[in-house]
Design an enzyme around this catalytic site. Sequence first.
Site, PDB file in Angstrom:
ATOM      1  N   ASP A 141      43.258 -18.029  13.970  1.00 36.90           N
ATOM      2  CA  ASP A 141      42.224 -18.618  13.126  1.00 36.90           C
ATOM      3  C   ASP A 141      41.247 -19.448  13.971  1.00 36.90           C
ATOM      4  OD1 ASP A 141      41.476 -19.219  10.236  1.00 36.90           O
ATOM      5  OD2 ASP A 141      41.728 -21.256  10.983  1.00 36.90           O
ATOM      6  N   GLU A 162      39.903 -14.505  15.575  1.00 38.27           N
ATOM      7  CA  GLU A 162      38.800 -14.723  14.647  1.00 38.27           C
ATOM      8  C   GLU A 162      37.766 -15.545  15.400  1.00 38.27           C
ATOM      9  OE1 GLU A 162      37.461 -16.800  10.456  1.00 38.27           O
ATOM     10  OE2 GLU A 162      38.694 -17.844  11.903  1.00 38.27           O
TER      11      GLU A 162
HETATM   12  C1  NOJ Z   1      39.065 -19.160   8.720  1.00 37.29           C
HETATM   13  C2  NOJ Z   1      39.973 -18.743   7.615  1.00 37.29           C
HETATM   14  O1  NOJ Z   1      39.899 -17.339   7.479  1.00 37.29           O
HETATM   15  C3  NOJ Z   1      39.515 -19.496   6.379  1.00 37.29           C
HETATM   16  O2  NOJ Z   1      40.138 -19.014   5.218  1.00 37.29           O
HETATM   17  C4  NOJ Z   1      39.777 -20.948   6.603  1.00 37.29           C
HETATM   18  O3  NOJ Z   1      39.271 -21.683   5.517  1.00 37.29           O
HETATM   19  C5  NOJ Z   1      39.104 -21.438   7.882  1.00 37.29           C
HETATM   20  N1  NOJ Z   1      39.284 -20.543   8.973  1.00 37.29           N
HETATM   21  C6  NOJ Z   1      39.663 -22.771   8.287  1.00 37.29           C
HETATM   22  O4  NOJ Z   1      40.975 -22.621   8.762  1.00 37.29           O
END
Ligand code: NOJ
Length: 537
Positions: A203, A277
């Site tokens: 993440d 990500e």
């Molecule tokens: C990306 C995640 O996919 C999302 O759902 C989340 O709110 C943010 N990162 C913060 O962790």
Amino acid sequence: MSMNSSPWWKEATIYQIYPRSFFDTNGDGEGDLPGVTSKLEYVKSLGVDAIWLSPFYTSPNIDGGYDVADPRDVDPRFGNLADAKQMIDVAHSLDLRILVDVVPNHFSDQHVWFQEALKAGRGSSARSRFHFYDANPDGTPPNNWISLFGGPSWMQVEDGQFYLHLFDSSQPDLNWDNEEVATDYEKTLRFWLDLGVDGFRIDVAHGLVKEDVLKDHPNPQGLSDALRLDMSMDSEKRYELLSSVPYFDRQGVHEIYRKWRKIFDSYGDRDVMAVAEAWVHPPVNATRYVRPDELHQVFNFDLLDAPFNAEHLYDVVSRSIELMKSVDALPTWALSNHDSPRVASRLGDLQSRALALFVIALPGSAYIFAGQELGLPDGVISDEFRQDPIYFRTNGLQKGRDGARVPLPWDGDTAPFGFTSGKPWLPMHDSWKELTIDKQSVDPKSSLNLYRNALNLRAEHLVNNGEIKWLNSPHHGIKNPSLLAFSRGDMSVYMNLGETAIEVEVTGKVLIVTAGIPDSRDGKLTIPPVSTMWIHH
Ligand code: NOJ
Ligand code: CA
């Protein structure tokens, strides 16, 4: 690399499960890990290779579990560690790999470290695990950065200090310059690998290292707008704003992933993989995350908001492939996830089927968000039921992401369609009656069966079948501006984006088509309007 030695993740299809919305086994209205385990046969029947699970760790669940209070335990709402182990084992017995989501950019404010930091006070080593600073002399926060969820990215504590939170104020950012943070995270990675998982989705992978924390940004509102997918903005302006963000895509993040890679590789033939990500600009920066000594894949978000337009899609697809080729990697593709509107709502049913079949044929890995295979639209949610912190932090200006997170309809004619015996955590409506897994399973023309067929055909005819050659695109032998077509190995793929049928000169066997009936005569084939077709030669 020979075809057989290609690692499993190179050209995988990965099914994203949002555990809270998948299947509930204890009637509390929220999906759980035993629910995932009990539906693994269904997942297997889709023909996917792996599952990525959004977080199920101990969490106050302010941000759907991306606010982690203990990264090495399971939240009781989802079950316990034994349930996690059981899920992994059953998945493996079905030859499905499991990726878990790690959230190294921040913890929840309920994590013991943060609770300690609050008590320990300014200047303490407990505070140095996060980004705590004094207020400016005029009492304002240390800088003017805006949270990605809206509002200031600083929260004041009782003694007057502020802490940094790029997301919700309940998600304090970790200070990755602190060795303890790095060591603790390595422990977390090993913990899940030792439990048996096959890898990680990381993440906010681009966010761990911050620079210039005490400097104001020249245009914080502009930057905040530029970071929003749903905000239209002149592309040059957006490009300029995103080209250097003091809290994203700093060089230091790569050192972290080089260390992580050594951990992954130490598990040898387990073939551990990790996908980042990372929202980065310019796009070429994404390639750094997949250098040979870093991570294995990086998400490509370009299709999440792409219009159903031949020129645009050609640009995105060809650029993504070329970029990744420069580091000997393959791209990833995603049409939906838990953070964006569902593709069926965004583009329409026929369009999203056509685009899915197009994308599933491309080289690289395809990520499929649970429910996408059903052609699920976004759920209709009235404001009183919203839960996303984005909705609250923007005072309702942005509706947030709940629409994409409505639980899956399994069977029956009325909501909640077998998802739970209780009350689902987000409202479900009877209008999904024709979309249940049960109904779609027996309908040969359903979206579900389209995905099943496509994923099986992909494994048989496309995986490891080399590069694509454009046959028709805005830049190659343009015959029709509404047609995108490529060949790959002994297959060719035609997507008609227009409202009228297109006739092409091609011979071969039509393996699958998303809409209409292909008409083939004298070496000519008709591609129905708004459809994609795969042909085997
Ligand atoms: C990306 C995640 O996919 C999302 O759902 C989340 O709110 C943010 N990162 C913060 O962790
Ligand atoms: Ca439950």
